[in-house]
Design an enzyme around this catalytic site. Structure first.
Site, PDB file in Angstrom:
ATOM      1  N   ASP A   1     -10.034-136.061  49.037  1.00 40.23           N
ATOM      2  CA  ASP A   1      -9.522-134.765  48.617  1.00 40.23           C
ATOM      3  C   ASP A   1      -8.376-135.017  47.631  1.00 40.23           C
ATOM      4  O   ASP A   1      -7.919-136.142  47.442  1.00 40.23           O
ATOM      5  CB  ASP A   1      -9.098-133.889  49.801  1.00 40.23           C
ATOM      6  CG  ASP A   1      -9.150-132.403  49.411  1.00 40.23           C
ATOM      7  OD1 ASP A   1      -9.203-132.097  48.200  1.00 40.23           O
ATOM      8  OD2 ASP A   1      -9.127-131.551  50.306  1.00 40.23           O
TER       9      ASP A   1
HETATM   10  C1  NOJ Z   1      -8.282-129.479  47.397  1.00 42.58           C
HETATM   11  C2  NOJ Z   1      -9.167-128.791  48.386  1.00 42.58           C
HETATM   12  O1  NOJ Z   1      -8.812-129.147  49.698  1.00 42.58           O
HETATM   13  C3  NOJ Z   1     -10.636-129.094  48.182  1.00 42.58           C
HETATM   14  O2  NOJ Z   1     -11.384-128.310  49.061  1.00 42.58           O
HETATM   15  C4  NOJ Z   1     -11.021-128.860  46.757  1.00 42.58           C
HETATM   16  O3  NOJ Z   1     -12.385-129.095  46.580  1.00 42.58           O
HETATM   17  C5  NOJ Z   1     -10.190-129.777  45.881  1.00 42.58           C
HETATM   18  N1  NOJ Z   1      -8.783-129.455  46.035  1.00 42.58           N
HETATM   19  C6  NOJ Z   1     -10.573-129.677  44.413  1.00 42.58           C
HETATM   20  O4  NOJ Z   1     -10.187-128.459  43.913  1.00 42.58           O
END
Ligand code: NOJ
Length: 753
Positions: free
Chosen positions: A290
């Site tokens: 993430d």
């Molecule tokens: C953080 C989020 O937790 C995740 O779900 C998302 O896909 C990514 N950022 C990219 O935007």
């Protein structure tokens, strides 16, 4: 020293010597994908390999804290990034892809994006869609999103989010399918199939990404990014099955999560990623971290610096670094120092390249980025129609007095009141994509527009007053709202939380209806006019006065592009509601977490019976305000004739269950028939009931149908006291009903061996 130089020559210079135009051309020939990957990897320097393990956010939108200060073009031309996110639209994706074509090996970029509930055509938020319990409709919604996104050059969505969530304080409940493992697993499959279509490589298919692996939804206190502490049994039994279902459905990628799980950050969690996902589940796709989660292991206190974070991540099986940049900074050194094996890096690179081959990007890096297809595809009428149907299917009728709704076509005047009536953006919900070249707000049918149009068709006059803001304590609009209400035959009020109050980093400690909106409803209720309240939100809210006093209540969530039309469809009964809550609605924050499939405890309390020394509250019932599976219709259904094919089962037997459902009302409608089981005694205590199957049945007025369910051994299995999966002989209760708290038929059977 000599050895080091030799290593350098082998890793960096030798591959360059082998590179030739002929070799690259050969790569473009259709061969077995694995051979093509091998051939390509023989050409790659270590730096180029590491480049494939990086995903870089574009220059325009950021969906996390921005840390990159460099030049995107330089990174891409140098082959230092293999994927990008937050690059939207054919023009932009083409431009970046052209830069990749200027890199030495011309390895195409992957473009990922949070296509969570639609691309240009916005569907209801995922939790709302989950409330439909309509798997084909959910699959179609993902199909539409994929078709639009793929036409705009996107290859990969960071969806579905399959985190089980039992805590509505957590803002990200809006992105998932709610609290139940069985429902969540079926929805995970539907979404993966929807995004990925018939097969990857088709021009309307994008890669799915099951996230956030794992247990992110169990953050302590519902606070986003917070720690998770849970037993291995609960992890295996409740939180992992939707991920397994997504993997089995062929999800191309997984994203790990920010949280630590029992003290080990998920991103550095070998047990999750290597043992379970890539080990026992045999997942052959790749795992992206993430946003920044690799580097954040330093803050967790799990590693001392970013270099150690890179080592922990690759060792644990995190293949791609999203926005931590610890791989680009440290992975080469770690390999050269022998701290990380080349085989581990190669495995990660191979996983990424495999997907690029499967998508056909080596044959044509621009195949998804066709301006004509983008133009012809985005916002198609049939997509809008699908969004409207999905939105109507997502509205949960929580309460009905049986006479106000559906609204009569003969009404002379209705008052449509509340802070949600006119705003447009409010209907989109979090994680909506801003598509370049389109005014995304103008794509949305506001509640006012939808309701006013529909009313006009009947010759019904619609009056409006805002009444109050969504937030704040200004009551000055109440008097006008009451005056307007008094002139109407029916008052419809639309209240809720703001669209940006649920999503990432939007946890709330108080999930009541914000501001003075509940007071506004009280004032309108006091007029004595028939009242309908529409509740808009990304999570279950707490609204005790309304829940107790208002007789007609619909939970609309955030419905997307066709919100206004869908609301009108439900209000006037063009669509008979059939949605069911995918998550329990607490009476108060103090009850959280409250979920239907809890254990019985040694001192079970009976709600309504005030007994001392029982597992209850002295100031509240245990039951939620609205239970999992609850949702009404404009018609009534009767259940009868439960038959079990046998009451004693041997190993290998499949129990057949049949029953009749009749529509006893005056309107056609869908009933969602839910089958729950309880294993009465086992080597570890089992939940008081667990959803094991459900069916949606459409019935004309007076019509009766027979439904049948099959209960096989899998449905009786669980992780026993040795954490082994299997069923144990003994007695089971079988319950069939319209909600977890509305069981209509019960039976019993015994598993003999
Ligand atoms: C953080 C989020 O937790 C995740 O779900 C998302 O896909 C990514 N950022 C990219 O935007």
């Amino acid at each position: 020293m000599v050895i080091l130089m030799l290593r350098f020559v082998l890793r960096f210079l030798l591959p360059l010597a082998f590179l030739s135009v002929a070799a690259l051309t050969a790569l473009a020939q259709p061969q077995d994908t694995e051979q093509r990957i091998t051939a390509l990897m023989q050409q790659m320097t270590l730096e180029e390999k590491i480049g494939q393990l990086n995903i870089l956010s574009g220059e325009t939108q950021a969906t996390g804290p921005v840390t990159f200060g460099g030049d995107h073009a330089t990174e891409i031309r140098a082959g230092r990034t293999g994927s990008m996110l937050n690059v939207v639209g054919v023009n932009s994706t083409r431009q970046y892809q052209q830069l990749a074509m200027q890199s030495r090996l011309k390895i195409p970029l992957l473009f990922g994006q949070d296509v969570i509930h639609g691309y240009l055509t916005t569907f209801p938020i995922p939790l709302a869609e989950a409330a439909s319990w309509d798997l084909p409709a959910i699959q179609r919604s993902a199909r539409v999103a994929a078709t639009e996104a793929a036409s705009a050059g996107i290859h990969w969505t960071f969806a579905p989010m399959v985190d089980i969530a039992r805590d509505p304080r957590w803002g990200r409940v809006m992105e998932g399918a709610g609290e139940d493992t069985y429902l969540g697993s079926r929805i995970a499959e539907a979404r993966v199939h929807g995004f990925q279509g018939a097969k990857l490589g088709d021009l309307d298919a994008i890669m799915a990404c099951a996230k956030h692996f794992a247990a992110y939804g169990a953050a302590v206190g519902g606070r986003d990014y917070n720690s998770v502490d849970m037993s291995e049994r609960q992890l295996l039994e409740t939180y992992l099955p939707p991920f397994k279902a997504a993997a089995d459905a062929g999800a191309a990628t997984f994203m790990n999560s920010f949280n630590d799980l029992n003290g080990v950050p998920a991103t550095g969690n070998k047990h999750l990623q290597r043992d379970i996902l890539k080990g026992s589940w045999g997942f052959s796709g790749f795992v992206v971290s993430d946003w920044g989660s690799m580097g954040e292991m330093v803050s967790h206190g799990y590693v001392k610096d970013e270099k150690a974070a890179a080592k922990a991540s690759i060792t644990a099986g995190s293949d791609m670094d999203m926005e931590s940049r610890v791989y680009s900074k440290h992975l080469a050194a770690l390999v050269n120092e022998g701290q990380v094996s080349m085989a581990q890096v190669d495995d990660a690179v191979r996983r990424v390249l495999r997907k690029k081959f499967e998508l056909g990007l080596f044959d044509d890096p621009f195949r998804f980025a066709d301006p004509a297809r983008e133009k012809a595809t985005l916002g198609k009428l049939e997509f809008r129609q699908a969004a409207r149907e999905m939105a109507a299917k997502s509205i949960v009728l929580l309460k009905s007095d049986g006479k106000t709704l559906p609204l009569s076509p003969k009404l002379k005047t209705i008052a449509f009141i509340g802070p949600m009536v006119k705003p447009i953006k409010g209907n989109r919900g979090g994680w909506a994509v801003s598509v370049p070249g389109y005014d995304t707000d103008s794509q949305i049918v506001s509640q006012w527009q939808g309701v006013a149009e529909r009313a006009q068709a009947n010759g019904t006059k619609v009056l409006y007053a805002k009444g109050a803001e969504m937030m704040g304590f200004d009551r000055s609009g109440f008097a006008e709202a009451v005056r307007v209400a008094r002139q109407a035959d029916v008052v419809v009020v639309s209240v809720g939380e703001s669209w940006d109050w649920s999503a990432e980093a939007k946890s709330r400690s108080d999930i009541s209806l914000p501001g003075v909106q509940e007071e506004l409803v009280k004032a309108l209720h006091a007029t004595g006019k028939p009242l309908v309240v529409l509740l808009n939100a990304g999570r279950p809210m707490v609204f005790p006065w309304i829940a107790d006093h208002v007789s007609n209540l619909a939970y609309t969530w955030w419905l997307g592009s066709e919100a206004g039309h869908a609301m009108a469809d439900v209000l006037w009964g063009d669509h008979n509601p059939s949605a069911r809550l995918p998550i329990s609605f607490p009476r108060s924050v103090g009850q959280i977490p409250v979920y239907y499939n809890h254990y019985n405890t040694g001192r079970p309390a009976v709600d309504g019976k005030q007994e001392n020394f029982k597992s209850g509250y002295i100031d509240s019932p245990n039951a939620p305000r609205f239970a999992f599976g609850h949702g009404l219709s404009y018609t009534k259904f009767a259940y009868s004739g439960l038959k079990l094919s046998q009451t004693k089962l041997h190993a290998g037997d499949v129990l057949s269950v049949s029953l009749q459902v009749s529509n006893t009302g005056a309107r056609a409608g869908d009933e969602v028939v839910q089958l729950y089981l309880r294993d009465k005694v086992a080597s570890v205590v089992r939940p008081v009931k667990e959803l094991k199957d459900f069916q949606r049945v459409h019935l004309a007025p007076g019509e009766r149908k027979t439904l049948s369910f099959q209960v096989d051994r899998e449905k009786l299995s669980f992780f026993n006291d040795q954490l082994q999966w299997g069923a144990e002989p003994g007695d089971f209760d079988l319950m069939v009903g319209a909600a977890s708290d509305d069981i209509r038929l019960v039976g019993e059977f015994e598993l003999l061996d």
